[in-house]
Design a protein around this motif. Structure first.
Motif, PDB file in Angstrom:
ATOM      1  N   SER A  62      -8.524  19.556  99.642  1.00 41.92           N
ATOM      2  CA  SER A  62      -8.294  19.278  98.224  1.00 41.92           C
ATOM      3  C   SER A  62      -6.847  18.830  98.087  1.00 41.92           C
ATOM      4  O   SER A  62      -6.113  18.772  99.065  1.00 41.92           O
ATOM      5  N   SER A  63      -6.425  18.555  96.866  1.00 36.24           N
ATOM      6  CA  SER A  63      -5.035  18.129  96.663  1.00 36.24           C
ATOM      7  C   SER A  63      -4.044  19.251  96.966  1.00 36.24           C
ATOM      8  O   SER A  63      -2.860  19.003  97.118  1.00 36.24           O
ATOM      9  N   SER A  64      -4.533  20.474  97.104  1.00 32.30           N
ATOM     10  CA  SER A  64      -3.630  21.594  97.373  1.00 32.30           C
ATOM     11  C   SER A  64      -3.967  22.339  98.663  1.00 32.30           C
ATOM     12  O   SER A  64      -3.441  23.420  98.902  1.00 32.30           O
ATOM     13  N   SER A  65      -4.826  21.760  99.515  1.00 31.46           N
ATOM     14  CA  SER A  65      -5.219  22.462 100.730  1.00 31.46           C
ATOM     15  C   SER A  65      -5.553  21.477 101.836  1.00 31.46           C
ATOM     16  O   SER A  65      -6.364  20.566 101.639  1.00 31.46           O
ATOM     17  N   THR A  78      -1.454  24.484 108.637  1.00 26.86           N
ATOM     18  CA  THR A  78      -2.082  24.512 107.323  1.00 26.86           C
ATOM     19  C   THR A  78      -1.007  24.303 106.277  1.00 26.86           C
ATOM     20  O   THR A  78       0.151  24.680 106.482  1.00 26.86           O
ATOM     21  N   GLY A  79      -1.382  23.700 105.179  1.00 24.40           N
ATOM     22  CA  GLY A  79      -0.414  23.480 104.124  1.00 24.40           C
ATOM     23  C   GLY A  79      -1.068  22.991 102.856  1.00 24.40           C
ATOM     24  O   GLY A  79      -2.283  22.853 102.767  1.00 24.40           O
ATOM     25  N   SER A  80      -0.232  22.738 101.891  1.00 21.98           N
ATOM     26  CA  SER A  80      -0.699  22.215 100.608  1.00 21.98           C
ATOM     27  C   SER A  80      -0.304  20.745 100.542  1.00 21.98           C
ATOM     28  O   SER A  80      -0.102  20.120 101.565  1.00 21.98           O
ATOM     29  N   ASN A  81      -0.169  20.199  99.368  1.00 21.87           N
ATOM     30  CA  ASN A  81       0.339  18.845  99.174  1.00 21.87           C
ATOM     31  C   ASN A  81      -0.621  17.788  99.721  1.00 21.87           C
ATOM     32  O   ASN A  81      -0.184  16.739 100.170  1.00 21.87           O
ATOM     33  N   ALA A 104      -3.446  33.341  99.058  1.00 24.29           N
ATOM     34  CA  ALA A 104      -2.722  32.452  99.967  1.00 24.29           C
ATOM     35  C   ALA A 104      -1.572  33.187 100.637  1.00 24.29           C
ATOM     36  O   ALA A 104      -1.339  33.038 101.842  1.00 24.29           O
ATOM     37  N   TYR A 146       7.016  20.899 101.167  1.00 29.58           N
ATOM     38  CA  TYR A 146       6.547  22.259 100.920  1.00 29.58           C
ATOM     39  C   TYR A 146       6.345  22.972 102.253  1.00 29.58           C
ATOM     40  O   TYR A 146       6.193  22.324 103.287  1.00 29.58           O
TER      41      TYR A 146
END
Length: 192
Positions: free
Chosen positions: A122-125, A89-92, A11, A153
């Motif tokens: 997904s929960s992180s992407s 793009t991010g997480s969360n 990442a 984040y």
């Protein structure tokens, strides 16, 4: 190396490759950096090295919580900026991407949630896409894209567009030729 560390390393590499002008920020047990306004400037043209073709322009930045960003573009010649593609793009699980605002003025009113699309992998992407209309620019004109966050984040935001020459209207050479012939005819009539 654990799967988590490998994923974090991948990442970080992707963020670094996609945001050459931005530093990679890794959040963990340390304090969150102070908010900042990140300003990126770029000169844009319609042609490169006398080759008539569309020129691609891409600008990226990483927004941390509390940050804002400006992408300012200056036209070095008369040109057309085609539709501006925006991405993030991010997480969360996309929650941060829903809160990113953008626009042509510092009072940003557009968001990926309301004016674009957020895709949760997904929960992180997650990723987000939107667009802004293109515009015509004269030499020396500038325009700015503004970004604001409202995030928890970091997210990577980007703008991408192509430039092209402003076409000469097809009727203009015919009009100029016709006016020249009328002037020549009038001149001959005046002599006679």
């Amino acid at each position: 190396m654990s799967k988590f560390l490998k994923a974090a390393a991948i990442a970080a590499t992707i963020f670094a490759a996609n945001a050459a002008s931005a530093a990679v920020v890794v959040y963990g047990s340390g304090p969150v950096p102070a908010p900042s306004n990140k300003i990126t400037t770029a000169d844009i043209v319609a042609n490169v090295a006398d080759i008539v073709a569309n020129v691609s322009v891409t600008t990226n930045e990483i927004l941390s919580p509390g940050d804002s960003a400006e992408f300012t573009y200056t036209a070095l010649e008369r040109l057309r900026v085609n539709t501006i593609a925006l991405s993030a793009t991010g997480s969360n699980g996309g929650r941060d991407l829903n809160n990113v605002e953008y626009g042509f003025t510092s009072a940003t009113v557009n968001s990926f949630k309301n004016d674009g699309i957020v895709i949760v992998f997904s929960s992180s992407s997650a990723a987000a896409l939107a667009s802004l209309p293109g515009l015509f620019m004269n030499q020396g004109d500038t325009f700015t894209l503004y970004w604001e966050d409202g995030i928890t984040y970091p997210v990577n935001v980007g703008a991408s567009f192509t430039t092209s020459e402003v076409p000469l209207p097809a009727a203009l050479p015919l009009l100029a030729g016709g006016l020249g012939l009328l002037g020549l005819a009038r001149r001959r009539k005046a002599r006679a």
